[in-house]
Scaffold this active site. Structure first.
Site, PDB file in Angstrom:
ATOM      1  N   LYS A 158      13.078  16.241   1.297  1.00  0.00           N
ATOM      2  CA  LYS A 158      11.738  16.757   1.590  1.00  0.00           C
ATOM      3  C   LYS A 158      10.668  15.828   1.006  1.00  0.00           C
ATOM      4  CE  LYS A 158      13.454  21.499   1.869  1.00  0.00           C
ATOM      5  NZ  LYS A 158      13.687  22.790   1.170  1.00  0.00           N
ATOM      6  N   GLN A 166      12.490  25.284  -4.648  1.00  0.00           N
ATOM      7  CA  GLN A 166      13.788  25.163  -3.977  1.00  0.00           C
ATOM      8  C   GLN A 166      14.667  26.336  -4.427  1.00  0.00           C
ATOM      9  OE1 GLN A 166      14.543  22.763  -1.656  1.00  0.00           O
ATOM     10  NE2 GLN A 166      16.467  23.830  -1.291  1.00  0.00           N
ATOM     11  N   ASP A 179       5.852  27.202   1.976  1.00  0.00           N
ATOM     12  CA  ASP A 179       7.238  27.480   2.374  1.00  0.00           C
ATOM     13  C   ASP A 179       7.384  28.924   2.894  1.00  0.00           C
ATOM     14  OD1 ASP A 179       9.865  26.522   2.687  1.00  0.00           O
ATOM     15  OD2 ASP A 179      10.509  27.351   0.761  1.00  0.00           O
TER      16      ASP A 179
END
Lengths: 288, 288
Positions: free
Chosen positions: B58, B102, B125
Protein backbone atom coordinates in the site's frame (compact mmCIF):
# COMPACT_ATOMS: atom_id res chain seq x y z
CA UNK A 1 -52.64 -26.67 5.27
CA UNK A 2 -56.37 -26.19 4.99
CA UNK A 3 -57.60 -22.66 4.66
CA UNK A 4 -59.94 -23.25 7.57
CA UNK A 5 -56.96 -23.40 9.90
CA UNK A 6 -55.86 -20.10 11.33
CA UNK A 7 -52.55 -18.87 12.64
CA UNK A 8 -51.69 -18.40 16.25
CA UNK A 9 -51.90 -14.70 17.09
CA UNK A 10 -48.90 -13.01 18.62
CA UNK A 11 -50.01 -11.31 21.81
CA UNK A 12 -47.90 -8.17 21.64
CA UNK A 13 -50.04 -6.37 24.18
CA UNK A 14 -49.49 -9.19 26.66
CA UNK A 15 -45.73 -9.34 26.18
CA UNK A 16 -45.51 -5.55 26.31
CA UNK A 17 -47.44 -5.53 29.59
CA UNK A 18 -45.10 -8.14 31.10
CA UNK A 19 -42.05 -6.23 29.83
CA UNK A 20 -43.33 -3.00 31.38
CA UNK A 21 -44.09 -4.80 34.63
CA UNK A 22 -40.53 -6.14 34.85
CA UNK A 23 -39.21 -2.72 33.90
CA UNK A 24 -41.27 -1.04 36.63
CA UNK A 25 -39.96 -3.52 39.21
CA UNK A 26 -36.42 -2.76 38.14
CA UNK A 27 -37.04 0.97 38.18
CA UNK A 28 -38.35 0.64 41.73
CA UNK A 29 -35.30 -1.35 42.74
CA UNK A 30 -33.00 1.31 41.27
CA UNK A 31 -34.89 4.01 43.16
CA UNK A 32 -34.69 2.02 46.39
CA UNK A 33 -30.98 1.35 46.06
CA UNK A 34 -29.83 4.73 44.78
CA UNK A 35 -32.51 7.19 45.82
CA UNK A 36 -32.85 8.15 42.15
CA UNK A 37 -35.54 7.07 39.72
CA UNK A 38 -34.60 6.51 36.08
CA UNK A 39 -35.20 9.63 34.01
CA UNK A 40 -36.06 9.92 30.33
CA UNK A 41 -35.66 13.30 28.65
CA UNK A 42 -37.99 13.88 25.70
CA UNK A 43 -37.35 16.63 23.18
CA UNK A 44 -39.81 17.87 20.59
CA UNK A 45 -39.36 20.58 17.98
CA UNK A 46 -42.61 22.33 17.09
CA UNK A 47 -46.16 21.29 17.86
CA UNK A 48 -47.13 18.70 15.29
CA UNK A 49 -50.29 17.20 16.83
CA UNK A 50 -49.31 13.57 16.20
CA UNK A 51 -45.86 14.15 17.71
CA UNK A 52 -47.35 15.91 20.72
CA UNK A 53 -49.63 12.91 21.25
CA UNK A 54 -46.79 10.40 20.90
CA UNK A 55 -44.62 12.22 23.41
CA UNK A 56 -47.51 12.56 25.86
CA UNK A 57 -48.26 8.85 25.56
CA UNK A 58 -44.62 7.88 26.11
CA UNK A 59 -44.34 10.13 29.15
CA UNK A 60 -47.57 8.71 30.61
CA UNK A 61 -46.20 5.19 30.21
CA UNK A 62 -42.96 6.25 31.86
CA UNK A 63 -44.87 7.64 34.83
CA UNK A 64 -46.81 4.40 35.26
CA UNK A 65 -43.54 2.44 35.26
CA UNK A 66 -41.84 4.64 37.85
CA UNK A 67 -39.67 6.41 35.27
CA UNK A 68 -39.44 10.17 35.59
CA UNK A 69 -39.54 12.18 32.44
CA UNK A 70 -38.42 15.67 31.60
CA UNK A 71 -39.87 17.28 28.54
CA UNK A 72 -38.08 19.89 26.45
CA UNK A 73 -40.56 21.65 24.17
CA UNK A 74 -38.72 23.61 21.52
CA UNK A 75 -40.25 26.15 19.15
CA UNK A 76 -40.68 25.19 15.50
CA UNK A 77 -38.07 27.82 14.65
CA UNK A 78 -35.33 25.95 16.56
CA UNK A 79 -32.19 25.56 14.45
CA UNK A 80 -30.11 22.42 14.14
CA UNK A 81 -27.33 24.08 16.15
CA UNK A 82 -29.74 24.96 18.95
CA UNK A 83 -31.20 21.46 19.00
CA UNK A 84 -27.71 19.95 19.03
CA UNK A 85 -26.88 22.20 21.96
CA UNK A 86 -29.94 21.03 23.90
CA UNK A 87 -29.21 17.36 23.22
CA UNK A 88 -25.56 17.73 24.18
CA UNK A 89 -26.64 19.37 27.39
CA UNK A 90 -28.93 16.45 28.17
CA UNK A 91 -26.13 14.03 27.24
CA UNK A 92 -23.88 15.71 29.81
CA UNK A 93 -26.55 15.96 32.49
CA UNK A 94 -26.07 13.19 35.07
CA UNK A 95 -29.72 13.54 36.09
CA UNK A 96 -30.88 12.28 32.68
CA UNK A 97 -30.41 8.59 31.84
CA UNK A 98 -32.12 8.29 28.48
CA UNK A 99 -32.88 10.74 25.68
CA UNK A 100 -35.67 10.59 23.13
CA UNK A 101 -35.77 13.07 20.27
CA UNK A 102 -39.26 12.82 18.82
CA UNK A 103 -38.95 12.82 15.05
CA UNK A 104 -39.41 13.74 12.26
CA UNK A 105 -38.15 17.14 13.40
CA UNK A 106 -39.11 19.07 10.31
CA UNK A 107 -37.30 19.71 7.05
CA UNK A 108 -35.10 22.54 8.36
CA UNK A 109 -33.39 20.26 10.92
CA UNK A 110 -30.40 18.06 10.08
CA UNK A 111 -31.74 15.04 11.95
CA UNK A 112 -28.54 13.04 11.67
CA UNK A 113 -26.58 15.84 13.32
CA UNK A 114 -29.20 16.02 16.05
CA UNK A 115 -29.20 12.27 16.68
CA UNK A 116 -25.42 12.22 16.92
CA UNK A 117 -25.57 14.77 19.73
CA UNK A 118 -27.16 12.05 21.87
CA UNK A 119 -24.56 10.17 23.92
CA UNK A 120 -24.56 6.48 22.91
CA UNK A 121 -25.12 5.37 26.52
CA UNK A 122 -28.31 7.47 26.64
CA UNK A 123 -29.59 6.55 23.16
CA UNK A 124 -32.51 4.49 24.45
CA UNK A 125 -34.44 5.08 21.21
CA UNK A 126 -31.61 3.54 19.17
CA UNK A 127 -31.18 6.30 16.62
CA UNK A 128 -27.44 7.03 16.69
CA UNK A 129 -24.77 5.65 14.38
CA UNK A 130 -23.41 3.87 17.44
CA UNK A 131 -26.68 2.02 17.98
CA UNK A 132 -27.08 1.13 14.30
CA UNK A 133 -23.56 -0.25 14.23
CA UNK A 134 -24.21 -2.11 17.49
CA UNK A 135 -27.25 -3.76 15.88
CA UNK A 136 -25.29 -4.52 12.72
CA UNK A 137 -22.22 -6.00 14.40
CA UNK A 138 -23.74 -7.35 17.63
CA UNK A 139 -21.57 -4.99 19.63
CA UNK A 140 -22.70 -3.38 22.90
CA UNK A 141 -25.38 -0.73 22.56
CA UNK A 142 -29.08 -0.07 22.41
CA UNK A 143 -31.47 -1.11 19.65
CA UNK A 144 -34.08 0.83 17.73
CA UNK A 145 -37.29 0.26 19.64
CA UNK A 146 -39.58 -1.26 17.02
CA UNK A 147 -36.99 -3.71 15.63
CA UNK A 148 -36.04 -4.51 19.22
CA UNK A 149 -39.70 -5.21 19.98
CA UNK A 150 -39.96 -7.49 16.96
CA UNK A 151 -36.95 -9.49 18.12
CA UNK A 152 -38.43 -9.84 21.61
CA UNK A 153 -41.69 -11.12 20.13
CA UNK A 154 -39.88 -13.66 17.96
CA UNK A 155 -37.92 -14.83 20.97
CA UNK A 156 -40.99 -15.05 23.19
CA UNK A 157 -42.64 -17.33 20.63
CA UNK A 158 -39.50 -19.45 20.19
CA UNK A 159 -39.25 -18.66 16.49
CA UNK A 160 -36.12 -20.33 15.15
CA UNK A 161 -34.27 -17.89 12.91
CA UNK A 162 -30.95 -19.57 12.09
CA UNK A 163 -30.98 -20.64 8.46
CA UNK A 164 -34.50 -19.32 7.88
CA UNK A 165 -35.25 -16.90 5.08
CA UNK A 166 -36.43 -13.60 6.52
CA UNK A 167 -37.85 -11.08 4.07
CA UNK A 168 -37.94 -7.52 5.37
CA UNK A 169 -40.20 -5.25 3.38
CA UNK A 170 -39.01 -1.70 3.97
CA UNK A 171 -35.60 -0.14 4.47
CA UNK A 172 -36.08 2.84 6.75
CA UNK A 173 -33.26 3.88 9.06
CA UNK A 174 -35.11 3.08 12.27
CA UNK A 175 -37.19 0.09 11.20
CA UNK A 176 -36.43 -1.93 8.09
CA UNK A 177 -32.65 -1.60 7.99
CA UNK A 178 -31.99 -2.35 11.66
CA UNK A 179 -34.62 -5.13 11.69
CA UNK A 180 -32.75 -6.84 8.86
CA UNK A 181 -29.43 -6.47 10.67
CA UNK A 182 -30.87 -7.95 13.88
CA UNK A 183 -32.31 -10.90 11.96
CA UNK A 184 -28.96 -11.41 10.21
CA UNK A 185 -27.24 -11.42 13.61
CA UNK A 186 -29.53 -14.32 14.52
CA UNK A 187 -28.26 -16.19 11.45
CA UNK A 188 -31.31 -15.73 9.25
CA UNK A 189 -30.76 -15.34 5.52
CA UNK A 190 -32.12 -11.82 5.05
CA UNK A 191 -33.65 -10.18 2.00
CA UNK A 192 -34.43 -6.48 1.94
CA UNK A 193 -37.37 -5.62 -0.31
CA UNK A 194 -38.63 -2.08 -0.89
CA UNK A 195 -40.49 0.21 -3.23
CA UNK A 196 -38.14 -0.54 -6.13
CA UNK A 197 -38.32 -4.31 -5.73
CA UNK A 198 -39.62 -6.01 -8.84
CA UNK A 199 -42.21 -8.73 -8.07
CA UNK A 200 -42.50 -8.36 -4.31
CA UNK A 201 -45.00 -11.27 -4.12
CA UNK A 202 -42.34 -13.64 -5.46
CA UNK A 203 -40.05 -12.74 -2.56
CA UNK A 204 -42.84 -12.97 0.00
CA UNK A 205 -43.72 -16.44 -1.26
CA UNK A 206 -40.19 -17.63 -0.40
CA UNK A 207 -40.16 -16.19 3.13
CA UNK A 208 -40.16 -18.26 6.30
CA UNK A 209 -40.45 -14.99 8.21
CA UNK A 210 -41.98 -11.82 6.77
CA UNK A 211 -41.40 -8.47 8.43
CA UNK A 212 -43.62 -5.81 6.90
CA UNK A 213 -42.35 -2.35 7.72
CA UNK A 214 -43.34 -0.04 4.95
CA UNK A 215 -46.57 1.77 5.88
CA UNK A 216 -48.73 0.81 2.92
CA UNK A 217 -52.09 -0.70 3.82
CA UNK A 218 -52.42 -4.40 2.92
CA UNK A 219 -49.44 -4.22 0.54
CA UNK A 220 -48.70 -7.85 1.31
CA UNK A 221 -51.42 -10.17 0.12
CA UNK A 222 -52.41 -13.11 2.23
CA UNK A 223 -52.26 -15.52 -0.69
CA UNK A 224 -48.53 -14.82 -1.06
CA UNK A 225 -47.72 -15.95 2.48
CA UNK A 226 -45.98 -19.31 2.44
CA UNK A 227 -47.98 -21.86 4.41
CA UNK A 228 -46.55 -22.08 7.91
CA UNK A 229 -44.65 -18.78 7.75
CA UNK A 230 -44.29 -16.30 10.59
CA UNK A 231 -45.73 -12.89 9.75
CA UNK A 232 -44.68 -9.77 11.64
CA UNK A 233 -46.63 -6.70 10.65
CA UNK A 234 -44.96 -3.50 11.82
CA UNK A 235 -47.08 -1.38 9.54
CA UNK A 236 -49.63 0.93 10.99
CA UNK A 237 -51.98 2.70 8.67
CA UNK A 238 -55.15 4.70 9.27
CA UNK A 239 -58.11 2.63 10.42
CA UNK A 240 -55.98 0.09 12.34
CA UNK A 241 -54.82 -1.50 9.12
CA UNK A 242 -51.39 -3.09 8.83
CA UNK A 243 -49.14 -3.67 5.82
CA UNK A 244 -50.39 -7.25 5.57
CA UNK A 245 -53.84 -8.36 4.51
CA UNK A 246 -54.52 -9.96 7.87
CA UNK A 247 -57.72 -11.83 7.07
CA UNK A 248 -56.19 -13.92 4.30
CA UNK A 249 -52.68 -14.11 5.76
CA UNK A 250 -53.88 -15.69 8.99
CA UNK A 251 -55.29 -18.62 7.05
CA UNK A 252 -51.80 -19.46 5.79
CA UNK A 253 -49.31 -18.29 8.45
CA UNK A 254 -48.58 -20.32 11.54
CA UNK A 255 -47.95 -17.23 13.66
CA UNK A 256 -49.02 -13.65 12.92
CA UNK A 257 -49.11 -10.30 14.67
CA UNK A 258 -52.46 -8.55 14.72
CA UNK A 259 -52.77 -4.80 14.12
CA UNK A 260 -53.29 -3.33 16.63
CA UNK A 261 -51.98 -5.33 19.57
CA UNK A 262 -49.03 -6.93 17.84
CA UNK A 263 -45.80 -5.06 17.23
CA UNK A 264 -47.12 -1.63 18.24
CA UNK A 265 -47.23 -2.04 22.02
CA UNK A 266 -43.71 -3.46 22.08
CA UNK A 267 -42.15 -0.23 20.80
CA UNK A 268 -42.85 1.77 23.95
CA UNK A 269 -42.10 -1.25 26.13
CA UNK A 270 -38.58 -1.45 24.65
CA UNK A 271 -38.13 2.30 25.10
CA UNK A 272 -38.97 1.98 28.80
CA UNK A 273 -36.85 -1.13 29.27
CA UNK A 274 -33.85 0.52 27.64
CA UNK A 275 -34.30 3.67 29.72
CA UNK A 276 -34.17 1.63 32.91
CA UNK A 277 -31.22 -0.36 31.60
CA UNK A 278 -29.41 2.91 30.82
CA UNK A 279 -30.14 4.21 34.31
CA UNK A 280 -28.94 0.98 35.90
CA UNK A 281 -25.64 1.19 34.02
CA UNK A 282 -25.13 4.89 34.73
CA UNK A 283 -25.99 4.48 38.39
CA UNK A 284 -23.91 1.33 38.75
CA UNK A 285 -26.79 -0.93 39.75
CA UNK A 286 -26.22 -4.59 38.92
CA UNK A 287 -29.15 -6.66 37.73
CA UNK A 288 -30.30 -8.61 40.80
CA UNK B 1 -27.64 -19.11 -23.88
CA UNK B 2 -25.27 -21.64 -25.32
CA UNK B 3 -22.50 -22.87 -23.07
CA UNK B 4 -19.98 -21.97 -25.74
CA UNK B 5 -20.64 -18.28 -25.14
CA UNK B 6 -18.50 -16.67 -22.50
CA UNK B 7 -19.01 -13.67 -20.29
CA UNK B 8 -17.34 -10.34 -20.72
CA UNK B 9 -14.48 -10.06 -18.24
CA UNK B 10 -14.40 -7.11 -15.88
CA UNK B 11 -11.04 -5.43 -16.24
CA UNK B 12 -10.41 -4.47 -12.62
CA UNK B 13 -6.73 -3.92 -13.24
CA UNK B 14 -7.50 -1.44 -16.01
CA UNK B 15 -10.07 0.53 -13.99
CA UNK B 16 -7.76 0.50 -10.98
CA UNK B 17 -4.92 1.88 -13.12
CA UNK B 18 -7.16 4.66 -14.45
CA UNK B 19 -8.39 5.45 -10.94
CA UNK B 20 -4.83 5.65 -9.62
CA UNK B 21 -3.84 7.85 -12.57
CA UNK B 22 -6.64 10.31 -11.81
CA UNK B 23 -5.76 10.15 -8.14
CA UNK B 24 -2.11 10.91 -8.85
CA UNK B 25 -3.10 13.89 -10.99
CA UNK B 26 -5.25 15.20 -8.18
CA UNK B 27 -2.51 14.61 -5.60
CA UNK B 28 -0.13 16.59 -7.79
CA UNK B 29 -2.65 19.39 -8.10
CA UNK B 30 -3.08 19.51 -4.32
CA UNK B 31 0.69 19.65 -3.86
CA UNK B 32 0.97 22.42 -6.43
CA UNK B 33 -1.79 24.50 -4.91
CA UNK B 34 -1.01 24.00 -1.22
CA UNK B 35 2.64 22.99 -1.08
CA UNK B 36 1.55 19.85 0.77
CA UNK B 37 1.20 16.34 -0.63
CA UNK B 38 -1.58 14.11 0.69
CA UNK B 39 -0.34 11.92 3.54
CA UNK B 40 -1.56 8.49 4.61
CA UNK B 41 -0.55 7.19 8.01
CA UNK B 42 -0.36 3.41 8.27
CA UNK B 43 -0.32 1.64 11.62
CA UNK B 44 0.55 -1.98 12.20
CA UNK B 45 0.64 -3.94 15.46
CA UNK B 46 3.17 -6.77 15.42
CA UNK B 47 5.01 -8.28 12.49
CA UNK B 48 2.63 -10.72 10.85
CA UNK B 49 4.34 -11.37 7.50
CA UNK B 50 1.17 -11.03 5.42
CA UNK B 51 0.29 -7.74 7.13
CA UNK B 52 3.82 -6.43 6.69
CA UNK B 53 3.56 -7.22 2.98
CA UNK B 54 0.14 -5.58 2.63
CA UNK B 55 1.31 -2.38 4.30
CA UNK B 56 4.48 -2.29 2.22
CA UNK B 57 2.43 -2.73 -0.96
CA UNK B 58 0.00 0.00 0.00
CA UNK B 59 2.83 2.41 0.84
CA UNK B 60 4.57 1.66 -2.45
CA UNK B 61 1.36 2.42 -4.35
CA UNK B 62 0.99 5.64 -2.39
CA UNK B 63 4.51 6.69 -3.35
CA UNK B 64 3.83 6.04 -7.03
CA UNK B 65 0.69 8.19 -6.85
CA UNK B 66 2.41 11.11 -5.15
CA UNK B 67 0.90 10.35 -1.75
CA UNK B 68 3.30 10.49 1.17
CA UNK B 69 2.96 7.83 3.81
CA UNK B 70 4.08 7.64 7.38
CA UNK B 71 4.34 4.22 8.94
CA UNK B 72 3.84 3.54 12.64
CA UNK B 73 5.20 0.10 13.50
CA UNK B 74 3.99 -0.96 16.93
CA UNK B 75 5.24 -3.94 18.91
CA UNK B 76 3.01 -7.00 19.21
CA UNK B 77 2.68 -6.23 22.92
CA UNK B 78 0.89 -2.92 22.23
CA UNK B 79 -2.28 -2.59 24.30
CA UNK B 80 -5.63 -1.34 23.05
CA UNK B 81 -5.18 1.84 25.09
CA UNK B 82 -1.77 2.49 23.56
CA UNK B 83 -3.08 1.86 20.05
CA UNK B 84 -6.05 4.15 20.68
CA UNK B 85 -3.60 6.81 21.85
CA UNK B 86 -1.53 6.50 18.68
CA UNK B 87 -4.60 6.68 16.44
CA UNK B 88 -6.02 9.66 18.30
CA UNK B 89 -2.69 11.39 17.90
CA UNK B 90 -2.79 10.78 14.15
CA UNK B 91 -6.41 11.95 14.05
CA UNK B 92 -5.36 15.23 15.64
CA UNK B 93 -2.24 15.66 13.51
CA UNK B 94 -2.92 18.16 10.71
CA UNK B 95 -0.03 16.67 8.72
CA UNK B 96 -1.90 13.37 8.33
CA UNK B 97 -4.92 13.27 5.98
CA UNK B 98 -5.84 9.59 6.03
CA UNK B 99 -5.32 6.77 8.52
CA UNK B 100 -5.11 3.05 7.81
CA UNK B 101 -4.97 0.59 10.68
CA UNK B 102 -3.84 -2.70 9.16
CA UNK B 103 -5.99 -5.46 10.65
CA UNK B 104 -6.57 -7.99 12.08
CA UNK B 105 -4.60 -6.54 14.99
CA UNK B 106 -4.42 -9.70 17.05
CA UNK B 107 -6.77 -11.16 19.63
CA UNK B 108 -5.62 -8.96 22.52
CA UNK B 109 -6.72 -5.74 20.78
CA UNK B 110 -10.27 -4.40 20.91
CA UNK B 111 -10.40 -3.57 17.23
CA UNK B 112 -13.67 -1.67 17.42
CA UNK B 113 -12.22 0.66 20.06
CA UNK B 114 -9.15 1.16 17.88
CA UNK B 115 -11.16 1.91 14.74
CA UNK B 116 -13.30 4.44 16.60
CA UNK B 117 -10.16 6.38 17.53
CA UNK B 118 -9.82 7.24 13.84
CA UNK B 119 -11.45 10.58 13.03
CA UNK B 120 -14.28 10.04 10.50
CA UNK B 121 -12.79 12.57 8.09
CA UNK B 122 -9.53 10.56 8.02
CA UNK B 123 -11.17 7.12 7.84
CA UNK B 124 -10.07 6.44 4.28
CA UNK B 125 -10.26 2.67 4.85
CA UNK B 126 -13.94 2.95 5.84
CA UNK B 127 -13.78 1.01 9.11
CA UNK B 128 -15.49 3.34 11.58
CA UNK B 129 -19.10 3.29 12.71
CA UNK B 130 -19.42 6.64 10.97
CA UNK B 131 -18.37 5.16 7.64
CA UNK B 132 -20.61 2.10 8.01
CA UNK B 133 -23.57 4.32 8.77
CA UNK B 134 -22.65 6.59 5.87
CA UNK B 135 -22.73 3.56 3.55
CA UNK B 136 -26.00 2.36 5.07
CA UNK B 137 -27.83 5.67 4.94
CA UNK B 138 -26.11 7.34 1.98
CA UNK B 139 -24.88 10.10 4.25
CA UNK B 140 -21.51 11.84 3.77
CA UNK B 141 -18.49 9.73 4.57
CA UNK B 142 -15.97 7.29 3.21
CA UNK B 143 -16.66 3.70 2.12
CA UNK B 144 -14.92 0.45 2.93
CA UNK B 145 -12.40 0.01 0.15
CA UNK B 146 -13.37 -3.37 -1.32
CA UNK B 147 -17.13 -2.69 -1.40
CA UNK B 148 -16.32 0.76 -2.75
CA UNK B 149 -14.22 -0.87 -5.47
CA UNK B 150 -17.06 -3.24 -6.35
CA UNK B 151 -19.46 -0.33 -6.75
CA UNK B 152 -17.02 1.50 -9.00
CA UNK B 153 -16.67 -1.59 -11.18
CA UNK B 154 -20.44 -1.98 -11.45
CA UNK B 155 -20.76 1.67 -12.40
CA UNK B 156 -17.93 1.51 -14.94
CA UNK B 157 -19.72 -1.37 -16.69
CA UNK B 158 -23.11 0.39 -16.54
CA UNK B 159 -24.66 -2.40 -14.51
CA UNK B 160 -28.23 -1.38 -13.73
CA UNK B 161 -28.96 -2.15 -10.07
CA UNK B 162 -32.38 -0.62 -9.39
CA UNK B 163 -34.91 -3.40 -8.96
CA UNK B 164 -32.33 -6.13 -9.58
CA UNK B 165 -31.86 -8.95 -7.12
CA UNK B 166 -28.36 -8.78 -5.66
CA UNK B 167 -27.24 -11.76 -3.59
CA UNK B 168 -24.29 -11.03 -1.30
CA UNK B 169 -22.59 -14.15 -0.02
CA UNK B 170 -20.77 -13.20 3.16
CA UNK B 171 -21.53 -10.79 5.98
CA UNK B 172 -18.20 -9.50 7.26
CA UNK B 173 -18.00 -6.03 8.75
CA UNK B 174 -15.75 -4.62 6.03
CA UNK B 175 -16.96 -6.52 2.99
CA UNK B 176 -20.28 -8.35 2.91
CA UNK B 177 -22.33 -6.11 5.17
CA UNK B 178 -21.26 -2.79 3.65
CA UNK B 179 -21.45 -4.20 0.10
CA UNK B 180 -25.09 -5.13 0.73
CA UNK B 181 -25.85 -1.68 2.11
CA UNK B 182 -24.26 0.04 -0.90
CA UNK B 183 -26.26 -2.16 -3.29
CA UNK B 184 -29.43 -1.41 -1.33
CA UNK B 185 -28.68 2.30 -1.62
CA UNK B 186 -28.67 1.79 -5.40
CA UNK B 187 -32.18 0.32 -5.12
CA UNK B 188 -31.25 -3.33 -5.58
CA UNK B 189 -33.28 -5.92 -3.71
CA UNK B 190 -30.55 -7.38 -1.53
CA UNK B 191 -30.22 -10.82 0.02
CA UNK B 192 -27.48 -11.61 2.54
CA UNK B 193 -26.40 -15.26 2.45
CA UNK B 194 -23.77 -16.73 4.76
CA UNK B 195 -22.47 -19.88 6.39
CA UNK B 196 -25.82 -20.62 8.03
CA UNK B 197 -27.84 -20.17 4.85
CA UNK B 198 -29.77 -23.29 3.91
CA UNK B 199 -29.53 -24.10 0.19
CA UNK B 200 -27.18 -21.37 -0.98
CA UNK B 201 -27.43 -22.58 -4.61
CA UNK B 202 -31.16 -21.81 -4.62
CA UNK B 203 -30.42 -18.19 -3.71
CA UNK B 204 -27.59 -17.90 -6.24
CA UNK B 205 -29.90 -19.21 -8.97
CA UNK B 206 -32.25 -16.25 -8.36
CA UNK B 207 -29.54 -13.58 -8.43
CA UNK B 208 -29.18 -10.95 -11.14
CA UNK B 209 -25.99 -9.85 -9.41
CA UNK B 210 -23.88 -12.16 -7.25
CA UNK B 211 -21.27 -10.73 -4.90
CA UNK B 212 -19.09 -13.49 -3.46
CA UNK B 213 -17.26 -12.29 -0.37
CA UNK B 214 -16.70 -15.22 1.87
CA UNK B 215 -13.21 -16.64 1.26
CA UNK B 216 -14.07 -20.22 0.42
CA UNK B 217 -12.56 -21.51 -2.83
CA UNK B 218 -15.14 -22.15 -5.55
CA UNK B 219 -18.01 -22.19 -3.04
CA UNK B 220 -20.30 -20.87 -5.76
CA UNK B 221 -20.76 -23.31 -8.58
CA UNK B 222 -20.93 -22.10 -12.11
CA UNK B 223 -24.03 -24.13 -12.90
CA UNK B 224 -25.97 -22.14 -10.29
CA UNK B 225 -25.30 -18.80 -11.97
CA UNK B 226 -28.43 -17.49 -13.66
CA UNK B 227 -27.83 -17.04 -17.37
CA UNK B 228 -26.98 -13.40 -18.01
CA UNK B 229 -26.12 -12.59 -14.39
CA UNK B 230 -23.33 -10.29 -13.27
CA UNK B 231 -20.79 -12.09 -11.07
CA UNK B 232 -18.48 -10.17 -8.74
CA UNK B 233 -15.94 -12.38 -7.02
CA UNK B 234 -14.33 -10.62 -4.06
CA UNK B 235 -12.96 -13.88 -2.73
CA UNK B 236 -9.27 -14.48 -2.75
CA UNK B 237 -7.99 -17.89 -1.80
CA UNK B 238 -4.58 -19.53 -2.09
CA UNK B 239 -3.56 -20.30 -5.67
CA UNK B 240 -5.38 -17.32 -7.20
CA UNK B 241 -8.73 -19.01 -6.70
CA UNK B 242 -11.87 -17.00 -6.06
CA UNK B 243 -15.10 -17.91 -4.30
CA UNK B 244 -16.73 -18.63 -7.64
CA UNK B 245 -15.94 -21.54 -9.95
CA UNK B 246 -14.81 -19.22 -12.71
CA UNK B 247 -14.50 -21.72 -15.58
CA UNK B 248 -18.14 -22.76 -15.43
CA UNK B 249 -19.55 -19.45 -14.25
CA UNK B 250 -18.15 -17.57 -17.23
CA UNK B 251 -20.16 -19.74 -19.58
CA UNK B 252 -23.39 -18.49 -17.97
CA UNK B 253 -22.72 -14.95 -16.69
CA UNK B 254 -22.83 -11.95 -18.96
CA UNK B 255 -20.15 -10.11 -16.96
CA UNK B 256 -17.70 -11.60 -14.47
CA UNK B 257 -14.65 -10.50 -12.51
CA UNK B 258 -11.57 -12.68 -12.92
CA UNK B 259 -9.37 -13.61 -9.95
CA UNK B 260 -6.84 -12.05 -9.95
CA UNK B 261 -7.32 -8.80 -11.83
CA UNK B 262 -10.96 -8.21 -10.96
CA UNK B 263 -12.00 -6.82 -7.59
CA UNK B 264 -8.56 -7.06 -5.97
CA UNK B 265 -6.78 -4.15 -7.66
CA UNK B 266 -9.70 -1.83 -6.94
CA UNK B 267 -9.26 -2.08 -3.17
CA UNK B 268 -5.98 -0.18 -3.06
CA UNK B 269 -7.17 2.19 -5.80
CA UNK B 270 -10.11 3.22 -3.61
CA UNK B 271 -7.81 3.61 -0.60
CA UNK B 272 -5.60 6.01 -2.57
CA UNK B 273 -8.54 7.90 -4.07
CA UNK B 274 -10.11 8.38 -0.64
CA UNK B 275 -6.80 9.51 0.86
CA UNK B 276 -6.51 12.22 -1.76
CA UNK B 277 -10.17 13.15 -1.31
CA UNK B 278 -9.59 13.45 2.46
CA UNK B 279 -6.54 15.64 1.86
CA UNK B 280 -8.45 17.85 -0.57
CA UNK B 281 -11.20 18.41 1.98
CA UNK B 282 -8.83 19.04 4.87
CA UNK B 283 -6.69 21.39 2.83
CA UNK B 284 -9.68 23.16 1.34
CA UNK B 285 -8.90 22.32 -2.28
CA UNK B 286 -11.93 22.26 -4.52
CA UNK B 287 -12.13 19.66 -7.26
CA UNK B 288 -11.11 21.48 -10.43
Amino acid sequence: MSTTETAQLVDGSGLAARTVEETAARAAEIARRTGTSPCLATALVGEDPASVTYVRMKRARCAKAGIRSRHIALPATTTTAELVGVLKGLSDDPGVHGILLQHPCGPHIDERAAFEAIAPEKDVDGVTMHSFTAMSFSSPGFVSCTPGGIMRLLEAYDVELAGKHAVVVGRSAILGKPAGMLLLAKDATVTYCHSRTVDLPAFVREADVVVAAVGRPRLIRGEDIKPGAVVIDAGYNPGNVGDVDFTTARTRARLITPVPGGVGPMTIAVLLAQTVEAAARQLGVEHS
